[in-house]
Design a protein around this motif. Structure first.
Motif, PDB file in Angstrom:
ATOM      1  N   ALA A  11       0.878  -1.170   0.000  1.00 37.87           N
ATOM      2  CA  ALA A  11       0.000   0.000   0.000  1.00 37.87           C
ATOM      3  C   ALA A  11       0.911   1.214   0.000  1.00 37.87           C
ATOM      4  CB  ALA A  11      -0.893  -0.005   1.234  1.00 37.87           C
ATOM      5  N   TYR A  12       0.510   2.270  -0.703  1.00 34.90           N
ATOM      6  CA  TYR A  12       1.329   3.479  -0.757  1.00 34.90           C
ATOM      7  C   TYR A  12       0.451   4.698  -0.472  1.00 34.90           C
ATOM      8  CZ  TYR A  12      -0.461   3.599  -5.559  1.00 34.90           C
ATOM      9  OH  TYR A  12      -1.271   3.605  -6.662  1.00 34.90           O
ATOM     10  N   THR A  13       1.054   5.717   0.137  1.00 32.14           N
ATOM     11  CA  THR A  13       0.304   6.907   0.522  1.00 32.14           C
ATOM     12  C   THR A  13       0.279   7.964  -0.571  1.00 32.14           C
ATOM     13  OG1 THR A  13       2.272   7.786   1.602  1.00 32.14           O
ATOM     14  CG2 THR A  13       0.709   6.583   2.979  1.00 32.14           C
ATOM     15  N   GLU A  14       1.317   8.035  -1.402  1.00 32.62           N
ATOM     16  CA  GLU A  14       1.360   8.968  -2.525  1.00 32.62           C
ATOM     17  C   GLU A  14       2.339   8.450  -3.559  1.00 32.62           C
ATOM     18  OE1 GLU A  14       4.358  12.386  -0.947  1.00 32.62           O
ATOM     19  OE2 GLU A  14       2.397  12.299   0.005  1.00 32.62           O
ATOM     20  N   HIS A  15       2.170   8.879  -4.811  1.00 31.19           N
ATOM     21  CA  HIS A  15       3.070   8.453  -5.879  1.00 31.19           C
ATOM     22  C   HIS A  15       3.675   9.677  -6.559  1.00 31.19           C
ATOM     23  CE1 HIS A  15      -0.747   8.950  -8.087  1.00 31.19           C
ATOM     24  NE2 HIS A  15       0.021   9.291  -9.107  1.00 31.19           N
ATOM     25  N   LEU A  16       4.696   9.429  -7.363  1.00 30.18           N
ATOM     26  CA  LEU A  16       5.431  10.514  -8.018  1.00 30.18           C
ATOM     27  C   LEU A  16       4.903  10.782  -9.430  1.00 30.18           C
ATOM     28  CD1 LEU A  16       9.018   9.382  -7.020  1.00 30.18           C
ATOM     29  CD2 LEU A  16       7.695  11.227  -5.999  1.00 30.18           C
ATOM     30  N   ILE A  17       4.947  12.045  -9.820  1.00 26.40           N
ATOM     31  CA  ILE A  17       4.633  12.439 -11.195  1.00 26.40           C
ATOM     32  C   ILE A  17       5.762  13.336 -11.691  1.00 26.40           C
ATOM     33  CG2 ILE A  17       2.130  12.183 -11.142  1.00 26.40           C
ATOM     34  CD1 ILE A  17       1.859  15.063 -10.357  1.00 26.40           C
ATOM     35  N   ARG A  18       6.007  13.314 -12.995  1.00 26.47           N
ATOM     36  CA  ARG A  18       7.087  14.107 -13.583  1.00 26.47           C
ATOM     37  C   ARG A  18       6.549  15.484 -13.962  1.00 26.47           C
ATOM     38  NH1 ARG A  18      12.583  13.938 -13.624  1.00 26.47           N
ATOM     39  NH2 ARG A  18      13.451  14.277 -15.666  1.00 26.47           N
ATOM     40  N   GLY A  44      -5.104  20.834  -6.566  1.00 22.89           N
ATOM     41  CA  GLY A  44      -3.892  20.935  -5.738  1.00 22.89           C
ATOM     42  C   GLY A  44      -3.714  19.718  -4.846  1.00 22.89           C
ATOM     43  N   GLY A  45      -2.880  19.847  -3.806  1.00 27.54           N
ATOM     44  CA  GLY A  45      -2.676  18.776  -2.846  1.00 27.54           C
ATOM     45  C   GLY A  45      -1.678  17.735  -3.323  1.00 27.54           C
ATOM     46  N   LYS A  46      -1.714  16.585  -2.688  1.00 29.34           N
ATOM     47  CA  LYS A  46      -0.810  15.490  -2.995  1.00 29.34           C
ATOM     48  C   LYS A  46      -1.472  14.496  -3.937  1.00 29.34           C
ATOM     49  CE  LYS A  46       2.542  16.445  -0.021  1.00 29.34           C
ATOM     50  NZ  LYS A  46       3.881  16.706  -0.403  1.00 29.34           N
ATOM     51  N   THR A  47      -0.654  13.654  -4.568  1.00 29.71           N
ATOM     52  CA  THR A  47      -1.184  12.596  -5.422  1.00 29.71           C
ATOM     53  C   THR A  47      -1.843  11.536  -4.552  1.00 29.71           C
ATOM     54  OG1 THR A  47       0.961  11.507  -5.389  1.00 29.71           O
ATOM     55  CG2 THR A  47       0.493  12.950  -7.261  1.00 29.71           C
ATOM     56  N   ASP A  48      -2.726  10.760  -5.144  1.00 33.16           N
ATOM     57  CA  ASP A  48      -3.469   9.750  -4.404  1.00 33.16           C
ATOM     58  C   ASP A  48      -2.614   8.537  -4.078  1.00 33.16           C
ATOM     59  OD1 ASP A  48      -5.726  11.328  -4.665  1.00 33.16           O
ATOM     60  OD2 ASP A  48      -6.309  10.379  -6.551  1.00 33.16           O
ATOM     61  N   GLY A  49      -2.949   7.896  -2.987  1.00 33.49           N
ATOM     62  CA  GLY A  49      -2.325   6.635  -2.617  1.00 33.49           C
ATOM     63  C   GLY A  49      -3.146   5.482  -3.160  1.00 33.49           C
ATOM     64  N   GLY A  50      -2.735   4.280  -2.835  1.00 31.78           N
ATOM     65  CA  GLY A  50      -3.462   3.107  -3.290  1.00 31.78           C
ATOM     66  C   GLY A  50      -2.750   1.832  -2.896  1.00 31.78           C
TER      67      GLY A  50
END
Length: 127
Positions: A11-18, A44-50
């Protein structure tokens, strides 16, 4: 845990985008960064986890594109390097990059809520 295995459920809380930030002027330096901040999106905000499965490990870099002159091509110069894991979360969507500090392992057959998602073998209600 910092060394995950191929096929491990996580499980991850956020992922990276370029993201690319272009400077001013004709030969301005272009900054390229991997970030979890969605500063260019309206919400805005952070990327989604999953949740997903580890399918690879990569070394990513943040840096700048430099214009070296008329006869030479533009060159990327890394300013920072870091490790990210490639996590597949869907069969038909591209995997996401996740930093190790945003990952936690899941037991086999469970999701982040702790519920077992193994298929049922009962045939009740099947016509």
């Amino acid at each position: 845990m910092s060394d995950y295995q191929l096929g491990q459920r996580v499980a991850y809380t956020e992922h990276l985008i370029r993201k690319t930030r272009v400077g001013e002027g004709f030969h301005a330096e272009t900054i390229k960064v991997w970030t979890s901040d969605r500063y260019s999106f309206p919400e805005g905000g952070k990327t989604d986890g999953g949740e997903g499965i580890i399918i690879g490990k990569r070394i990513l870099a943040n840096g700048e594109n430099h214009y070296n002159g008329y006869d030479e091509p533009i060159a990327f110069k890394a300013k920072e390097r870091f490790t990210a894991y490639l996590v597949a979360y869907d069969l038909r969507r591209k995997p996401v990059y996740v930093r190790p500090e945003h990952i936690q392992t899941l037991p086999v057959g469970a999701n982040a809520t702790g519920l077992d998602h193994t298929p049922s073998t009962t045939t009740e209600g099947v016509a």
